[in-house]
Design an enzyme around this catalytic site. Structure first.
Site, PDB file in Angstrom:
ATOM      1  CE  LYS A  71     -77.987  12.697  43.788  1.00 16.35           C
ATOM      2  NZ  LYS A  71     -76.724  13.243  43.257  1.00 16.35           N
ATOM      3  CB  THR A  72     -75.933   8.506  49.557  1.00 15.64           C
ATOM      4  OG1 THR A  72     -76.280   8.166  48.238  1.00 15.64           O
ATOM      5  CG2 THR A  72     -76.071   7.426  50.513  1.00 15.64           C
ATOM      6  CG  ASP A 116     -79.826   6.845  45.127  1.00 16.78           C
ATOM      7  OD1 ASP A 116     -79.692   7.995  44.735  1.00 16.78           O
ATOM      8  OD2 ASP A 116     -78.382   6.021  44.883  1.00 16.78           O
ATOM      9  CB  THR A 165     -78.704  12.427  38.750  1.00 21.63           C
ATOM     10  OG1 THR A 165     -79.313  11.114  37.835  1.00 21.63           O
ATOM     11  CG2 THR A 165     -77.748  11.748  39.758  1.00 21.63           C
ATOM     12  NE  ARG A 224     -69.939   8.841  44.385  1.00 24.94           N
ATOM     13  CZ  ARG A 224     -71.110   8.770  43.702  1.00 24.94           C
ATOM     14  NH1 ARG A 224     -71.211   8.650  42.598  1.00 24.94           N
ATOM     15  NH2 ARG A 224     -72.096   8.770  44.528  1.00 24.94           N
TER      16      ARG A 224
END
Length: 350
Positions: A71-72, A116, A165, A224
């Site tokens: 997402k980032t 975020d 999330t 990640r």
């Protein structure tokens, strides 16, 4: 970011400046470089290309999905594709309307504001954000009580990119102000294999096709985690071998860090082991499971449980958690003869 929304296990390390630099170096910078999420990439490309063609700021974008899916990274790609500055903040950092007003007062035309964990903003800040997203203005309250005065502050057009999330925790009025919502899905092993090979090239690391596939298959569908496992395998290869990663080296390194063939780590296996060996497969409450594995309830609920449910090893029932036959087989165990998992009288309080 929620402290339980990151993959914290035996394979997670403290972020040193060098590791943070690697994280940045491994991030794709354009939609063409982004691996996986094909539907989201196509949809987002249309949104951005149309905005550029009209010479207008694009609609606000909401990115939803589990942690570690990019997402980032996508927020950075959006800013890069628009050739616009990216301003970063997070929901927990915005606990008062004044916090958000201070951020918005510094926004310039065309900026991309990335928030975020947007679902963790305070309610007063959310209400201020509604107006800023829709009308590009905010009312700054000066004074208190009957003498308080609202001073309107105009904001140049900008784009909010929110990441969450837990989309279900976002209030309806806030969700409605996003013109485009992208739901990110877990990655296929083939996509993770490509991500590992791309990252290995950027790290100037020789990795065989079998090794990259092995790392990708144990990465829980999350880029990640794939990149973190790759760095741990690299450490193993440099210290205990000649620096080249083949299949045997990758497998030995991942086994050392207690990441099994399906991506289960120490905590995942501890939960399954306790559930099967101590409680006969359940049902058992999440609080009881947490005590049995000496972890906080939130740690088990946020880290281990979603992955185990996704693999089909754990089921959530009104009476508590139960282990499925697949979980017993993965542990090399056989369910008790005649036992009907899900009917045994263990504590089911959640």
């Amino acid at each position: 970011m929620d402290e339980y929304d990151d993959f914290e296990s035996i394979v997670a390390e403290a972020a040193s400046p060098q590791e943070s630099a690697f994280e940045q170096a491994l991030r794709p910078r354009t939609l063409d470089e982004l691996v996986g999420q094909e539907r989201v990439r196509e949809q987002l490309a249309l949104v951005l290309d149309a905005a550029v063609a009209r010479e207008r700021t694009p609609d606000h974008v909401l990115l939803s999905g589990p942690p570690g899916l990019g997402k980032t990274t996508i927020a950075m790609i959006i800013a890069n594709q628009l050739a616009a500055p990216l301003r970063l903040t997070s929901g927990p950092a915005i606990q008062h309307a004044g916090d958000l007003a201070a951020i918005l007062s510094g926004v310039n035309e065309g900026d991309v504001l990335f928030i975020d964990e947007i679902h963790r903003m305070s309610r007063p800040a959310e209400e201020l954000l509604y107006m800023a997203m829709e009308d590009f203005r905010v009312d700054v309250i000066v004074g208190k009580g009957p003498g308080a005065t609202a001073i309107p502050l105009q904001i140049p057009p900008f784009t909010v990119v929110g990441a969450t999330t837990r989309a279900g925790l976002l209030p309806g009025p806030l969700r409605d102000r996003f013109g485009f919502t992208a739901q990110l899905d877990y990655y296929e092993p083939s996509d993770l294999d490509r991500i590992v090979r791309r990252s290995a090239d950027l790290l100037d690391l020789q990795v065989s096709a079998e090794a990259s596939a092995e790392i990708g298959s144990r990465s829980r569908g999350t880029p990640r985690i794939a990149n973190r496992l790759l760095r741990r395998v690299r450490d193993y290869a440099e210290v205990r071998a000649d620096g080249t990663v083949d299949h045997a080296i990758a497998k030995a390194a991942l086994d050392l860090y207690e990441v099994d063939d399906l991506g289960l780590d120490r905590l995942d296996r501890a939960v399954l082991d306790v559930l099967c060996r101590n409680f006969g497969g359940g049902p058992v409450g999440i609080a009881t499971l947490a005590v049995a594995v000496s972890e906080e309830r939130e740690t088990v609920e946020e880290l281990a449980e979603p992955f185990l449910v996704r693999l089909g090893f754990l089921a959530r029932t009104p009476r508590g958690r139960i282990a499925t036959p697949a979980a017993w087989r993965h542990l090399g165990l056989t369910p008790p003869a005649g036992a009907d998992a899900g009917q045994l009288p263990f504590d089911s309080a959640d």
